[in-house]
Design a protein around this motif. Structure first.
Motif, mmCIF file in Angstrom:
data_model
loop_
_atom_site.group_PDB
_atom_site.id
_atom_site.type_symbol
_atom_site.label_atom_id
_atom_site.label_comp_id
_atom_site.label_asym_id
_atom_site.label_seq_id
_atom_site.Cartn_x
_atom_site.Cartn_y
_atom_site.Cartn_z
ATOM 1 N N CYS A 33 20.266 22.345 43.283
ATOM 2 C CA CYS A 33 21.569 22.740 42.757
ATOM 3 C C CYS A 33 21.706 24.265 42.866
ATOM 4 C CB CYS A 33 21.702 22.341 41.291
ATOM 5 S SG CYS A 33 21.730 20.569 40.986
ATOM 6 N N PRO A 34 22.900 24.747 43.203
ATOM 7 C CA PRO A 34 23.086 26.201 43.308
ATOM 8 C C PRO A 34 22.763 26.943 42.008
ATOM 9 C CG PRO A 34 24.970 25.032 44.225
ATOM 10 C CD PRO A 34 24.091 24.001 43.571
ATOM 11 N N ASP A 35 22.960 26.278 40.862
ATOM 12 C CA ASP A 35 22.727 26.917 39.565
ATOM 13 C C ASP A 35 21.377 26.517 38.957
ATOM 14 O OD1 ASP A 35 23.407 24.261 39.081
ATOM 15 O OD2 ASP A 35 24.721 24.726 37.384
ATOM 16 N N HIS A 36 20.402 26.235 39.815
ATOM 17 C CA HIS A 36 19.042 25.840 39.386
ATOM 18 C C HIS A 36 18.530 26.796 38.314
ATOM 19 C CE1 HIS A 36 14.596 25.739 39.744
ATOM 20 N NE2 HIS A 36 14.788 24.446 39.946
ATOM 21 N N VAL A 37 17.918 26.235 37.265
ATOM 22 C CA VAL A 37 17.380 27.032 36.161
ATOM 23 C C VAL A 37 15.852 27.000 36.207
ATOM 24 C CG1 VAL A 37 17.198 27.260 33.642
ATOM 25 C CG2 VAL A 37 19.382 26.594 34.701
ATOM 26 N N GLU A 38 15.262 28.172 36.286
ATOM 27 C CA GLU A 38 13.804 28.336 36.223
ATOM 28 C C GLU A 38 13.488 28.763 34.798
ATOM 29 O OE1 GLU A 38 10.263 27.898 37.038
ATOM 30 O OE2 GLU A 38 11.504 27.841 38.845
ATOM 31 N N HIS A 39 12.823 27.887 34.030
ATOM 32 C CA HIS A 39 12.576 28.193 32.627
ATOM 33 C C HIS A 39 11.447 29.195 32.424
ATOM 34 C CE1 HIS A 39 15.515 25.525 30.791
ATOM 35 N NE2 HIS A 39 15.271 24.709 31.817
ATOM 36 N N TYR A 40 10.507 29.285 33.365
ATOM 37 C CA TYR A 40 9.430 30.272 33.284
ATOM 38 C C TYR A 40 9.387 31.052 34.599
ATOM 39 C CZ TYR A 40 8.077 27.030 29.583
ATOM 40 O OH TYR A 40 8.080 26.196 28.489
ATOM 41 N N PRO A 41 10.389 31.896 34.844
ATOM 42 C CA PRO A 41 10.424 32.608 36.126
ATOM 43 C C PRO A 41 9.307 33.643 36.238
ATOM 44 C CG PRO A 41 12.120 33.441 34.656
ATOM 45 C CD PRO A 41 11.496 32.259 33.965
ATOM 46 N N PHE A 42 8.923 33.917 37.489
ATOM 47 C CA PHE A 42 7.998 35.019 37.748
ATOM 48 C C PHE A 42 8.715 36.323 37.405
ATOM 49 C CE2 PHE A 42 6.107 32.453 41.515
ATOM 50 C CZ PHE A 42 5.251 31.779 40.666
ATOM 51 N N PRO A 43 7.966 37.375 37.089
ATOM 52 C CA PRO A 43 8.606 38.676 36.867
ATOM 53 C C PRO A 43 9.453 39.053 38.085
ATOM 54 C CG PRO A 43 6.310 38.753 36.188
ATOM 55 C CD PRO A 43 6.517 37.427 36.893
ATOM 56 N N GLY A 44 10.694 39.372 37.839
ATOM 57 C CA GLY A 44 11.599 39.777 38.916
ATOM 58 C C GLY A 44 12.260 38.624 39.649
ATOM 59 N N TRP A 122 10.187 23.504 34.720
ATOM 60 C CA TRP A 122 9.236 24.052 33.760
ATOM 61 C C TRP A 122 7.856 23.896 34.375
ATOM 62 C CZ3 TRP A 122 13.199 20.782 32.759
ATOM 63 C CH2 TRP A 122 14.105 21.099 31.742
ATOM 64 N N ASP A 123 6.915 24.786 34.036
ATOM 65 C CA ASP A 123 5.564 24.636 34.587
ATOM 66 C C ASP A 123 4.507 25.183 33.652
ATOM 67 O OD1 ASP A 123 6.245 27.346 35.013
ATOM 68 O OD2 ASP A 123 4.950 27.494 36.741
ATOM 69 N N VAL A 124 3.302 24.644 33.835
ATOM 70 C CA VAL A 124 2.098 25.166 33.205
ATOM 71 C C VAL A 124 1.067 25.233 34.327
ATOM 72 C CG1 VAL A 124 0.298 24.799 31.479
ATOM 73 C CG2 VAL A 124 2.651 24.082 30.998
ATOM 74 N N VAL A 125 0.515 26.433 34.565
ATOM 75 C CA VAL A 125 -0.390 26.627 35.699
ATOM 76 C C VAL A 125 -1.697 27.241 35.213
ATOM 77 C CG1 VAL A 125 -0.682 27.774 37.926
ATOM 78 C CG2 VAL A 125 1.579 26.950 37.241
#
Length: 148
Positions: A33-44, A122-125
């Motif tokens: 989706c164009p408005d994809h939400v990253e709940h834990y984005p990388f810095p920047g 969402w992710d846990v790494v």
């Protein structure tokens, strides 16, 4: 399992194989989706489709990854994936210059889809092996590599 749930699983698996492993970022135009939400984005990291392309590009540039999907669980519009990423630290990663050392990361991602396209993540790494490989954390006593 419904046809929609099966299709959602196939869409998520394309993220790991076609975008992550093969570097075909154009596939994200089709499955995100164009408005994809990253709940834990990388810095920047930006949000939206461009942000997901940025995230995949950053991982590929730093690790030359090979993702292996170990488990996939899907229910309705939600798909959870347990994965392993084996690669080499070939590019800068948040201030750590490339070491060329082999690295393995493991993680769990949860994706929510909307109308069959990636909408949220969402992710846990577990990056402990990376931190050991680049010398950012000492090897625990009594383990292979301790005292080197």
């Amino acid at each position: 399992m419904s046809e929609t749930t099966d299709q959602n699983k196939r869409t998520v698996l394309r993220l790991y194989q076609e975008a992550g492993n093969e570097g075909r970022l154009e596939v994200l135009d089709e499955i995100t989706c164009p408005d994809h939400v990253e709940h834990y984005p990388f810095p920047g990291q930006a949000q939206g489709l461009d942000g997901l392309k940025q995230r995949v590009s950053m991982i590929r540039a730093a690790f030359a990854p090979r993702f292996t999907v170990e488990h996939v669980v899907a229910e309705g519009d939600t798909v959870a994936v347990m994965w392993r990423n084996e690669g080499a630290h070939v590019g800068e990663w948040f201030g750590f210059p490339p070491t060329g050392k082999p690295v393995t990361a493991r993680g769990v991602d949860v994706h929510r889809l909307r109308d069959g396209r990636l909408a949220e993540h969402w992710d846990v790494v577990d990056i402990s092996q990376f931190l050991l490989a680049v010398g950012a954390a000492p090897a625990p006593a009594g383990t292979a590599g301790a005292g080197r």
